[in-house]
Design an enzyme around this catalytic site. Structure first.
Site, mmCIF file in Angstrom:
data_model
loop_
_atom_site.group_PDB
_atom_site.id
_atom_site.type_symbol
_atom_site.label_atom_id
_atom_site.label_comp_id
_atom_site.label_asym_id
_atom_site.label_seq_id
_atom_site.Cartn_x
_atom_site.Cartn_y
_atom_site.Cartn_z
ATOM 1 N N HIS A 1 0.799 -1.287 0.142
ATOM 2 C CA HIS A 1 -0.011 0.088 -0.043
ATOM 3 C C HIS A 1 0.947 1.281 -0.008
ATOM 4 O O HIS A 1 0.680 2.067 -0.945
ATOM 5 C CB HIS A 1 -0.984 -0.058 1.298
ATOM 6 C CG HIS A 1 -1.876 1.040 1.343
ATOM 7 N ND1 HIS A 1 -3.083 1.171 1.107
ATOM 8 C CD2 HIS A 1 -1.446 2.409 1.840
ATOM 9 C CE1 HIS A 1 -3.614 2.278 1.275
ATOM 10 N NE2 HIS A 1 -2.868 3.289 1.966
ATOM 11 N N GLU A 2 1.800 1.236 0.992
ATOM 12 C CA GLU A 2 2.635 2.572 0.890
ATOM 13 C C GLU A 2 3.650 2.688 -0.117
ATOM 14 O O GLU A 2 3.716 3.838 -0.583
ATOM 15 C CB GLU A 2 3.399 2.479 2.226
ATOM 16 C CG GLU A 2 2.449 2.587 3.669
ATOM 17 C CD GLU A 2 1.820 3.786 3.562
ATOM 18 O OE1 GLU A 2 1.843 4.590 3.064
ATOM 19 O OE2 GLU A 2 0.616 3.481 4.356
ATOM 20 N N HIS B 1 1.681 4.705 -2.810
ATOM 21 C CA HIS B 1 1.733 6.198 -2.635
ATOM 22 C C HIS B 1 3.129 6.513 -2.880
ATOM 23 O O HIS B 1 3.344 7.594 -3.693
ATOM 24 C CB HIS B 1 1.737 6.418 -1.130
ATOM 25 C CG HIS B 1 0.214 6.519 -0.659
ATOM 26 N ND1 HIS B 1 -0.913 7.089 -1.169
ATOM 27 C CD2 HIS B 1 -0.267 5.709 0.435
ATOM 28 C CE1 HIS B 1 -1.887 6.927 -0.392
ATOM 29 N NE2 HIS B 1 -1.494 5.825 0.622
ATOM 30 N N HIS C 1 3.437 6.877 -6.713
ATOM 31 C CA HIS C 1 2.258 7.712 -7.014
ATOM 32 C C HIS C 1 3.545 9.046 -7.130
ATOM 33 O O HIS C 1 3.385 10.019 -8.077
ATOM 34 C CB HIS C 1 1.284 7.826 -6.314
ATOM 35 C CG HIS C 1 0.151 8.623 -6.879
ATOM 36 N ND1 HIS C 1 -0.926 8.925 -6.041
ATOM 37 C CD2 HIS C 1 0.073 9.316 -8.037
ATOM 38 C CE1 HIS C 1 -1.856 9.563 -6.876
ATOM 39 N NE2 HIS C 1 -1.149 9.907 -7.953
#
Length: 716
Positions: free
Chosen positions: A503-504, A507, A510
């Site tokens: 998940h991180e 980010h 991104h």
């Protein structure tokens, strides 16, 4: 997650002390130049991509750099606002994008370290800076001459021959200034400055108290016998933590920032489980570091601020620029889900109560029992023993052969260690990201292990943002709170921690994949209910068969996880989803209810307010409390997710729909990965979120992917 500290520091915090900083810059003391020469923030870092040189950065550097940075930034803004030339995109919008370099350098490092590697001195500086930064933001956002220039450009934007990205930037600036109060009267501006200063002070105080509470509420255990159910490594860690805290010969259980505590799944001692759960759930209600009074006042002053800006309440104000647009849309989304989620949770509770009865427990299911007996139900239903899985999820293998491997397969990028780059703590590792053609893209810092001075949770942030305008490449950090094994032993992670690592990195990429001209539109500078989409999308690759086969290997033998055990793990993925969904929804709706209050509502009793909110939405199941209670709800009160915690599920709808679509395009392959990278990851906020999504998917999302992802059988 998950936020850009520099954006928060400059845009959401910013009176009195600021003007003193301005005057100091105009007539420097005799030794001012020598002080600046010794302060690393007063020059651009010479390290690759302007990565911070942590080997020379000291606590005493922050205050002078932040104050000088605000002063210089303000002078730059005044020059733009008072420029006698007619307003143009270049002399106003682009000039603002280029302003504040010193403040950006200093604040990006400061706020990252204040969250990940804090100490009393940093916390003191943070408290001193909060009202000054709030005033600084207001001095910019409430400047009438500056807004007049922005509005003139906005009104004529269609006739200026601007690129689509430049038009988007103008629109973002215009909306940001209006929502900050640019159109208020002078009298109203005075009032909103006071509200902003108070909010900044209270949110900082909330963060400081929460950090102190984390240490204060740690549970001390007298006897090793009480720790039955924990592994030898866990017990050794508890003993080491106790010794470090001055309790030699005892054991210390640290409390994480969520209501449920991971250790509750293993501890056999029910009395100790209750002590741990109550330490978690009751924190902040009373005592020197209580946060309850801050919660009620923050909700009240946010309502006052929203009304001043022309909105019914803070929730309406916050959602106006988001994809959801209105609180009603959020309530509707959750309301449609409540019946099925509650039914699912009640079935899970019945199964757990049956297990309690079956194993001789003569008591009714309580919150501190749920995870312990849920694990027994899981073992019986799927013949899955958590300890049998543990050896296959060694931290380094998960990171390198799981997270990094997926990035290469999907997006063609590789990460290589950079031990030559200085870091801010020995546990932090630096990497450089390279594209498929060998070109260098970004610097990435991995800060995964829990320690004193680090706030709870997991998040991504940036030290340097990407921008073609400024010629900068991303310098990004991922932060988590994984319990590190004792020296010489391997660190194992739970499957939940595995998915959080993915998940991180969602980010992180991104930010690192960003290819945008203007810094205000780059990377993760998107709406709250879109920013969690790329990260949630990345989570699901953790369970992809090819990815799992590459990283789920025994830490000693290197043999892959047996297929039978793997299938049990995958099939158990939907287990306890009623609980997981309900505790999240409860927290999200409590957040929305706090921020739907009118400004004339009296200060609320926190416990009573929460109980009424849960009852109102039919989520008052005593054994399943909210994931975060208000007094330690870091997302909603000191953090940037006020009236926005719903965004995780809103984004999950996008993520689940996108992931399901990718599987129809061959799954884990470079072609679809690059399409996703180019249409979603690289564009930042240069394209409206839904437009970007449709560019990738070809249509708006449906909820079918979410139903499958959550394993809720289409009942919602």
């Amino acid at each position: 997650m998950r936020k850009r500290f520099i954006a928060i520091a400059i845009g959401a915090t910013l009176t009195a002390g600021f003007m003193a900083g301005c005057s100091n810059t105009e007539s420097k003391a005799p030794n001012a130049m020598s002080i600046q020469a010794q302060n690393p923030f007063f020059q651009v870092s010479r390290l690759q991509y302007q990565a911070p040189d942590f080997s020379i950065i000291k606590n005493e550097h922050f205050t002078p750099a932040l104050e000088q940075g605000m002063a210089e930034h303000y002078q730059e803004i005044l020059a733009i606002a008072n420029n006698p030339a007619a307003a143009s995109f270049d002399n106003t919008i682009v000039a603002m994008e280029k302003s504040g370099a010193l403040l950006s350098r200093a604040s990006s490092v400061f706020y990252n370290l204040a969250g990940s590697n804090s100490n009393p001195e940093l916390r003191k500086i943070q408290g001193e800076m909060a009202p000054k930064m709030a005033a600084h933001s207001d001095n910019i956002n409430l400047n009438p001459a500056l807004f007049a220039r922005i509005e003139a450009i906005y009104n004529d934007r269609a006739n200026l021959g601007l690129t689509p990205e430049a038009v988007r930037l103008v629109e973002v600036y215009h909306q940001r200034f209006i929502m900050a109060g640019a159109k208020l009267t002078d009298e109203q501006k005075v009032k909103i400055r006071a509200l902003n200063e108070e909010q900044s002070t209270l949110t900082n105080e909330f963060s400081q108290r929460l950090l102190r509470l984390t240490k204060e509420i740690a549970v001390i255990v007298e006897s090793k016998n009480e720790l039955a159910g924990l592994t030898d490594s866990d017990i050794t860690s508890a003993a080491n933590d106790a010794k470090a805290a001055g309790h030699d010969g005892k054991y210390l259980i640290n409390i994480t920032n969520t209501t449920r505590q991971p250790v509750l799944a293993s501890l056999e001692n029910r009395e100790l489980r209750q002590r741990i759960w109550e330490a978690s759930a009751n924190r902040g209600l009373s005592g020197e570091n209580e946060t309850a009074s801050l919660v009620s006042r923050l909700a009240q002053l946010r309502a006052e601020r929203a009304t001043l800006l022309g909105y019914e309440n803070w929730a309406s104000y916050r959602l106006a620029p988001q994809m959801a647009k209105t609180p009603e849309a959020v309530y509707s989304m959750f309301g449609s889900m409540v019946p099925a989620v509650v039914a699912n949770t009640e079935k899970e509770a019945a199964d757990i109560q049956a297990m309690i009865d079956k194993t001789g427990g003569k008591f009714e299911l309580a919150p501190w029992d749920w995870e312990f007996y849920a694990e027994k139900v899981r073992q019986e239903k799927y013949a899955l023993d958590a300890n049998s899985i543990r050896p296959y999820f060694e931290f380094n293998r998960v990171l390198e052969d799981g997270v990094f491997y997926t990035l290469k397969e999907l997006y063609g990028v590789t990460l290589k260690p950079r031990p030559d780059l200085p870091v801010y703590h020995p546990d932090v590792k630096a990497y450089e990201m390279f594209d498929a053609d060998g070109s260098s893209m970004a610097i990435f810092y991995a800060d995964y292990f829990a320690r004193e001075g680090k706030r709870g949770g997991a998040w991504m942030s940036s030290f340097v943002g990407q921008s073609f305008l400024e010629g900068t490449k991303p310098v990004v950090v991922n932060v988590m709170n994984i319990k590190k094994a004792p020296e010489g032993e391997p660190t194992f992670v739970s499957y939940n921690e595995v998915t959080t690592m993915f998940h991180e990195m969602g980010h992180g990429t991104h930010g690192m994949f960003s290819k945008v001209t203007y810094p205000s539109l780059a990377g993760t500078s998107v709406s709250r209910d879109f920013v969690e989409f790329p990260s949630t999308f990345e989570e699901d690759w953790a369970a992809h068969p090819k990815v799992l086969a590459n990283y789920a290997k025994h830490y000693e033998t290197g043999k892959p996880i047996p297929d039978e055990l793997l299938q049990k793990l995958l099939k158990s993925g939907s287990f306890n989803q009623g609980f997981d969904t309900l505790e999240y929804m409860a927290a999200a709706l409590v957040d929305m209810e706090w921020h739907s209050l009118s400004p004339d509502a009296p200060l609320q009793d926190v416990a009573t307010f929460e109980a009424n909110a849960l009852k109102k939405h039919g989520l008052n199941i005593s054994a399943v409390p909210p994931r975060y209670k208000s007094t330690y709800f870091a997302h909603a009160f000191p953090g940037g997710y006020s009236a926005s915690y719903y965004a995780y599920m809103w984004s999950e709808i996008l993520a689940a729909d996108a992931f399901a679509y990718v599987q129809t395009q061959g799954g884990l392959n470079r072609e679809i990965g690059m399409k996703y990278r180019k249409t979603i990851r690289e564009v930042g906020n240069s394209i409206a979120p839904m437009e970007a999504y449709k560019n990738f998917r070809g249509q708006e999302p449906t909820t079918q992917g979410l139903l499958k992802r959550r394993g809720l059988d289409g009942n919602i």
